[in-house]
Design a protein around this motif. Structure first.
Motif, PDB file in Angstrom:
ATOM      1  N   GLY A  13       0.815  -1.220   0.000  1.00  0.00           N
ATOM      2  CA  GLY A  13       0.000   0.000   0.000  1.00  0.00           C
ATOM      3  C   GLY A  13       0.843   1.263   0.000  1.00  0.00           C
ATOM      4  N   GLN A  14       1.877   1.287   0.836  1.00  0.00           N
ATOM      5  CA  GLN A  14       2.661   2.520   0.958  1.00  0.00           C
ATOM      6  C   GLN A  14       3.702   2.673  -0.155  1.00  0.00           C
ATOM      7  N   TYR A  15       4.258   1.532  -0.614  1.00  0.00           N
ATOM      8  CA  TYR A  15       5.439   1.644  -1.474  1.00  0.00           C
ATOM      9  C   TYR A  15       5.313   1.093  -2.889  1.00  0.00           C
ATOM     10  N   LEU A  16       4.181   0.389  -3.187  1.00  0.00           N
ATOM     11  CA  LEU A  16       4.101  -0.195  -4.538  1.00  0.00           C
ATOM     12  C   LEU A  16       2.833   0.194  -5.296  1.00  0.00           C
ATOM     13  N   TYR A  17       1.682   0.067  -4.626  1.00  0.00           N
ATOM     14  CA  TYR A  17       0.429   0.175  -5.389  1.00  0.00           C
ATOM     15  C   TYR A  17      -0.451   1.358  -4.981  1.00  0.00           C
ATOM     16  N   GLU A  18       0.103   2.258  -4.190  1.00  0.00           N
ATOM     17  CA  GLU A  18      -0.553   3.551  -3.902  1.00  0.00           C
ATOM     18  C   GLU A  18      -1.920   3.466  -3.230  1.00  0.00           C
ATOM     19  N   PHE A  19      -2.134   2.512  -2.327  1.00  0.00           N
ATOM     20  CA  PHE A  19      -3.415   2.541  -1.618  1.00  0.00           C
ATOM     21  C   PHE A  19      -3.293   2.864  -0.129  1.00  0.00           C
ATOM     22  N   HIS A  20      -2.083   3.161   0.338  1.00  0.00           N
ATOM     23  CA  HIS A  20      -1.898   3.739   1.681  1.00  0.00           C
ATOM     24  C   HIS A  20      -0.997   4.969   1.521  1.00  0.00           C
ATOM     25  N   TYR A  21      -1.277   6.006   2.296  1.00  0.00           N
ATOM     26  CA  TYR A  21      -0.377   7.151   2.313  1.00  0.00           C
ATOM     27  C   TYR A  21       1.007   6.683   2.766  1.00  0.00           C
ATOM     28  N   PRO A  22       2.112   7.114   2.166  1.00  0.00           N
ATOM     29  CA  PRO A  22       2.297   8.210   1.206  1.00  0.00           C
ATOM     30  C   PRO A  22       2.173   7.821  -0.266  1.00  0.00           C
ATOM     31  N   LYS A  23       1.601   6.654  -0.564  1.00  0.00           N
ATOM     32  CA  LYS A  23       1.289   6.270  -1.945  1.00  0.00           C
ATOM     33  C   LYS A  23       2.481   6.376  -2.897  1.00  0.00           C
ATOM     34  N   LEU A  24       3.579   5.761  -2.508  1.00  0.00           N
ATOM     35  CA  LEU A  24       4.764   5.804  -3.373  1.00  0.00           C
ATOM     36  C   LEU A  24       4.765   4.595  -4.315  1.00  0.00           C
ATOM     37  N   VAL A  25       5.503   4.716  -5.394  1.00  0.00           N
ATOM     38  CA  VAL A  25       5.774   3.561  -6.255  1.00  0.00           C
ATOM     39  C   VAL A  25       7.294   3.495  -6.310  1.00  0.00           C
ATOM     40  N   ASP A  26       7.846   2.667  -5.421  1.00  0.00           N
ATOM     41  CA  ASP A  26       9.284   2.686  -5.259  1.00  0.00           C
ATOM     42  C   ASP A  26       9.760   1.327  -4.740  1.00  0.00           C
ATOM     43  N   GLY A  27      10.142   0.496  -5.704  1.00  0.00           N
ATOM     44  CA  GLY A  27      10.518  -0.880  -5.370  1.00  0.00           C
ATOM     45  C   GLY A  27      11.637  -0.960  -4.342  1.00  0.00           C
ATOM     46  N   GLU A  28      12.593  -0.079  -4.455  1.00  0.00           N
ATOM     47  CA  GLU A  28      13.737  -0.122  -3.542  1.00  0.00           C
ATOM     48  C   GLU A  28      13.296   0.132  -2.102  1.00  0.00           C
TER      49      GLU A  28
END
Ligand code: BG6
Length: 465
Positions: free
Chosen positions: A175-190
């Motif tokens: 949710g937070q780091y891949l698919y944007e369904f939790h804040y902060p809604k990042l898309v960042d695999g690392e």
């Protein structure tokens, strides 16, 4: 004659909720990532309903817990909100009102004959810790979580004998780091991969602290709650099988293996190394993960994951994503819950039970969430004024039948908790889909037992159906 499904002695018939989804934000010291997100983007939430009121558990826990007793539950999980219990996030110093509240909730749960299961993190990171340190990508946040956990163990460990460190940590990563369904809604695999590692570390460190504090001496146990979504391949073709193996490894075993076996799956490490994206770790941390595995496991199960070999082109625009290794498979004829958009596949309960029996030391475990979210339940109100949720009863019975089969074949499952006792707030879906045994009228806060509430009472008193 119909088969009877009788469960092991002392089986838990309970239900689960979480602090942020039931309490309301009354008197909280800090804001969680969800409280903050709602403040800045209310339109992201169904009908713009936010986390402030929810089902009012902060004010009505006495009446609510009495209703749980009334429907026959013998155990109850909720979570302690970091943002409510802790006054000073750096030192872990508790807040007076937070202490009073959770003390009362725990005492009242016990008074009503239910075993309290307290979870420490249900998607609700204090937003300050994201703003200051980057949230779960920071090892300092790991240390702060351990301080919070220690405060909770010291305050409530005399009465709470079942603890879980995290609920569905993989959902935080997704949710937070891949698919944007939790804040902060990042898309960042690392960052996703580092957060995955850090949360595993935070769980192991909290478990270590729990044991150092002597909480196990009078029977305290600690575990983790994982959402296991078994990955089923389209076919037995080797590429489809590999796709499902990778999906299982990334989404399920990335937390299950360290939690139970103390080690990350080698396939995961190899893939992440090849992709040049492996997390930062130290020998000392890996040893902590190795030495501090769980006493018991909670499994949340709602839906399977259907995958096939990668056929579509890899989308590199988003950086590293798990979907580089598989495509989703839209299986023809699958049964769906149209409201939530999730497949209904009760057979997975059995597969999970057997996987734990055969590959995870047959560790003691329980179903910590399972349930059916339905929109517009008012239309099922019967003459007696209660919701006639026969569809839910059918859903739960089918899942229990497969669980029973797993138990009959030796899986060490000691309980079943549905999601959720009283309709509660559900993240971005807010009050769209209702899951409870007990309905809540948001306008009046009136709570009414549904037909499934009467059903679970019977099941619990007969230890089966
Ligand atoms: C689980 C969570 O993922 O599923 C709960 O632990 C959640 O917090 C539940 O509410 C049901 O999902 P949803 O998205 O319909 O609320």
């Amino acid at each position: 004659m119909n088969k009877k499904y009788i469960f092991p002695e002392n089986f838990w018939w309970g239900s689960a909720t979480s602090g942020p989804q039931s309490e309301g934000t009354f008197n909280k010291r800090h804001k969680s990532v969800f409280d903050y997100w709602y403040e800045v983007e209310p339109e992201a939430f169904f009908d713009k309903v936010g986390p402030e009121i929810t089902s009012n558990f902060y004010n009505s826990y006495k009446e609510d817990l009495a209703m749980l007793k009334e429907i026959g539950l013998n155990s109850f999980r909720t979570s302690i909100q970091w943002t409510r219990l802790i006054k000073d996030l750096e030192t872990g110093e508790p807040d007076e009102d937070g202490v009073r509240f959770y003390n009362d909730v725990i005492d009242e749960t016990i008074k009503n004959g239910m075993i309290p299961v307290m979870n420490l993190h249900h998607f609700d990171l204090p937003v300050e810790l994201y703003n200051k340190y980057g949230g779960w990508t920071s090892k300092h946040v790991v240390e702060l979580f351990v301080k919070f956990a220690e405060t909770a163990f010291k305050l409530f460990g005399d009465r709470v004998k079942y603890w879980t460190t995290f609920n569905e940590p993989m959902v935080v990563v997704e949710g937070q780091y891949l698919y944007e369904f939790h804040y902060p809604k990042l898309v960042d695999g690392e960052k996703a991969v580092q957060a995955m590692y850090n949360i595993n570390l935070a769980s192991a460190k909290a478990i270590k602290r729990f044991r150092e504090l002597g909480c196990t001496e009078d029977g305290g146990k600690i575990g983790i709650v994982l959402n296991l979504t078994p990955a089923y391949p389209r076919s037995n073709n080797k590429d489809d099988l590999y796709a499902s193996k990778v999906a299982d490894t990334i989404f399920n075993y990335s937390f299950l293996d360290p939690a139970v076996k103390g080690e990350f799956p080698s396939l995961l490490i190899n893939l992440l190394k090849e992709d040049n994206i492996l997390w930062e770790s130290t020998e000392e941390e890996l040893q902590i993960i190795k030495d501090n595995t769980i006493d018991f496991l909670g499994v949340n199960y709602y839906q399977p994951r259907r995958v096939k070999a990668k056929e579509s082109e890899i989308d590199n625009t988003k950086g590293w994503m798990p979907e580089k290794y598989f495509d989703y498979y839209d299986m023809p004829g699958k049964r769906m819950n149209p409201y939530r958009g999730w497949e209904i596949y009760p057979e997975a309960m059995y597969d999970i039970a057997i996987n734990i029996r055969d590959n995870y030391n047959n560790i003691p475990w329980y179903i910590s969430e399972n349930g059916m979210g339905v929109e517009g339940e008012e239309k099922y109100i019967g003459e007696d004024g209660s919701i006639q949720d026969d569809y839910r009863i059918e859903f739960l019975e089918e899942h229990l039948q497969y669980l029973h089969k797993g138990i009959e074949e030796g899986s060490n499952c000691f309980g079943y908790h549905s999601w959720t006792p009283i309709d509660c707030w559900s993240w971005c879906n807010a009050y769209k889909n209702r899951y409870g045994y007990i309905a809540v009228d948001l306008a009046t806060q009136k709570k009414t037992i549904k037909k499934s509430g009467t059903w679970i009472k019977e099941v619990s008193s007969n230890n089966g159906f």
